[in-house]
Design an enzyme around this catalytic site. Structure first.
Site, short mmCIF file in Angstrom:
data_model
loop_
_atom_site.label_atom_id
_atom_site.label_comp_id
_atom_site.label_asym_id
_atom_site.label_seq_id
_atom_site.Cartn_x
_atom_site.Cartn_y
_atom_site.Cartn_z
N HIS A 58 -0.57 4.11 3.70
CA HIS A 58 -1.16 3.49 4.88
C HIS A 58 -1.05 1.95 4.83
O HIS A 58 -0.85 1.42 3.92
CB HIS A 58 -2.59 3.87 5.14
CG HIS A 58 -2.74 5.42 5.42
ND1 HIS A 58 -4.14 5.96 5.86
CD2 HIS A 58 -2.16 6.62 5.27
CE1 HIS A 58 -4.03 7.13 6.03
NE2 HIS A 58 -2.83 7.55 5.80
N GLU A 70 -2.86 -0.41 5.50
CA GLU A 70 -3.70 -1.00 4.66
C GLU A 70 -3.88 -1.06 3.15
O GLU A 70 -3.73 -2.01 2.40
CB GLU A 70 -5.22 -0.62 4.94
CG GLU A 70 -5.58 -0.71 6.53
CD GLU A 70 -5.33 0.73 7.02
OE1 GLU A 70 -4.26 1.21 6.91
OE2 GLU A 70 -6.32 1.54 7.64
N CYS A 93 -9.46 4.79 7.60
CA CYS A 93 -9.74 6.14 7.27
C CYS A 93 -10.64 5.92 6.28
O CYS A 93 -10.98 4.91 5.63
CB CYS A 93 -8.72 6.78 7.18
SG CYS A 93 -7.60 6.56 5.63
N CYS A 100 -8.86 4.32 3.04
CA CYS A 100 -8.62 3.00 3.13
C CYS A 100 -9.86 2.27 3.11
O CYS A 100 -9.79 1.15 2.32
CB CYS A 100 -7.75 2.66 4.50
SG CYS A 100 -6.20 3.35 4.39
#
Length: 374
Positions: free
Chosen positions: A57, A59, A87, A90
């Protein structure tokens, strides 16, 4: 919530640039930047598809890059800007990194872990507290995501069309012909892999009413069949009634009618074909506890269906009515038939609609005995 300051807007602009780069690469458009003492030290963009990595992701990518720059997995006094609410994965990584602050743009109602689904940052039992602020440039981020998913849906529809090309002897009514219909809000369903269809596309409605507790009574499935020249639009007034009672409604358009494909040769249409497509649709959808709903004089084609699978049927409802072909209703019933090539079924059905040579005149009597019970 106070208005974001100029620095937050500048940093989120950079995160959005990363999101656009992710979108250009075919990834969900999410971007992130890590800032320390007012300076960007790392960036990240979504890349799970390209990297074959479910953890990639935006992040996580940015956190990894920032940790390398600082030579430390703890990112003390750092801030992370991301275009979508993080999420749980993360959010957990951000807390492990000891970030000072997290700023996100759009909320994520399905997986957001900064307040939408849960809020890990508000968990006081975790030994580090990170300040969170959401909604910075939320509209710009949401618009980017909406554009991405709209494009993806369009590509999927085109892929489906290419995988199930219209046969060269058939026609398909343009979707625009149905744009102005009233009282017909239901999601279309299409099927083309039934053996009898041989690649033709058949349209049907499949709506499920809210389940209700009914003393000793299981929910019914109303199989609504039309006659010529009507189509599933015929049942637009009855469908809400069935759904409100907690039942399921399946209303197919016979091939040649409604939103289904329309072979342009009159000779294509025969009883065996239409009966077999309906039987296969019932099997594919595994319809049970059905009430057969038919429009008189639909007759033997519809009545013959329970003879093939009597255990699936529990009732019969006949409508002593013809389609209202006046005014606005006339336009609706004519909508599928944009030119003479689309009207082959209309020409053929007066010849085939009420006669089943392989079953003969006994079908009506059999149906009466079946639905009347012992």
């Amino acid at each position: 919530m106070s208005a974001p300051d100029r620095r937050d807007l500048e940093m989120m602009h950079l995160a959005l640039s990363e999101a656009r780069a992710a979108m250009a690469a075919g990834e969900v458009p999410v971007g992130a930047v890590v800032v320390k003492n007012g300076l960007v030290i790392a960036t990240g963009r979504n890349s799970p598809i390209d990297a074959h990595d479910p953890t990639a992701h935006a992040e996580i990518v940015a956190l990894r890059a920032a940790a390398k720059v600082l030579g430390n997995y703890r990112l003390d006094d750092c801030e992370l800007y991301v275009t979508l609410e993080p999420c749980a994965m993360c959010s957990g990584a951000m807390l492990q990194a000891r970030l000072k602050r997290v700023v996100f743009a759009a909320t994520e109602p399905k997986t957001g872990a900064a307040g939408s689904v849960l809020n890990l940052f508000a968990e006081v039992r975790i030994n580090h507290q990170t300040v969170v602020q959401g909604g910075v440039m939320a509209e710009a981020s949401a618009a980017l995501l909406q554009s991405f998913f709209a494009q993806r849906r369009s590509l999927l529809r085109e892929e489906a069309r290419l995988n199930h090309p219209l046969q060269d002897f058939a026609l398909r009514t343009p979707d625009a012909a149905f744009n102005d219909l009233t009282d017909y809000p239901w999601q279309p369903h299409y099927i083309s892999d039934l053996p009898a269809l041989a690649g033709l596309r058949m349209h049907y409605l499949d709506e499920q009413g809210a389940q209700r507790e009914q003393a000793g009574t299981a929910a019914l499935t109303f199989l609504c069949l039309h006659d010529s020249p009507s189509w599933s639009y015929l049942y637009r007034k009855m469908i809400p009634i069935f759904l409100a009672a907690g039942h399921r409604v399946v209303a197919p358009d016979l091939v040649g009618f409604g939103k289904s494909d329309k072979p342009k040769k009159d000779s294509f249409h025969h009883v065996d074909f239409h009966r077999q497509t309906l039987l296969e649709l019932v099997e594919r959808l595994d319809l049970n506890n059905m009430v057969l709903v038919l429009q008189e004089p639909a007759g033997l084609l519809s009545l013959s269906l329970p003879m093939a699978a009597p255990q699936r049927y529990s009732g019969l409802l006949t409508l002593r009515t013809l389609a209202d072909t006046s005014g606005e209703k006339c336009a609706a019933y004519n909508a599928p038939f944009v030119d003479n090539g689309h009207r082959a079924a209309l020409r053929a059905f007066p010849r085939i609609g009420h006669f089943l040579p392989e079953h003969g005149a006994d079908i009506a009597a059999e149906a009466i005995r079946f639905f009347s019970g012992p």
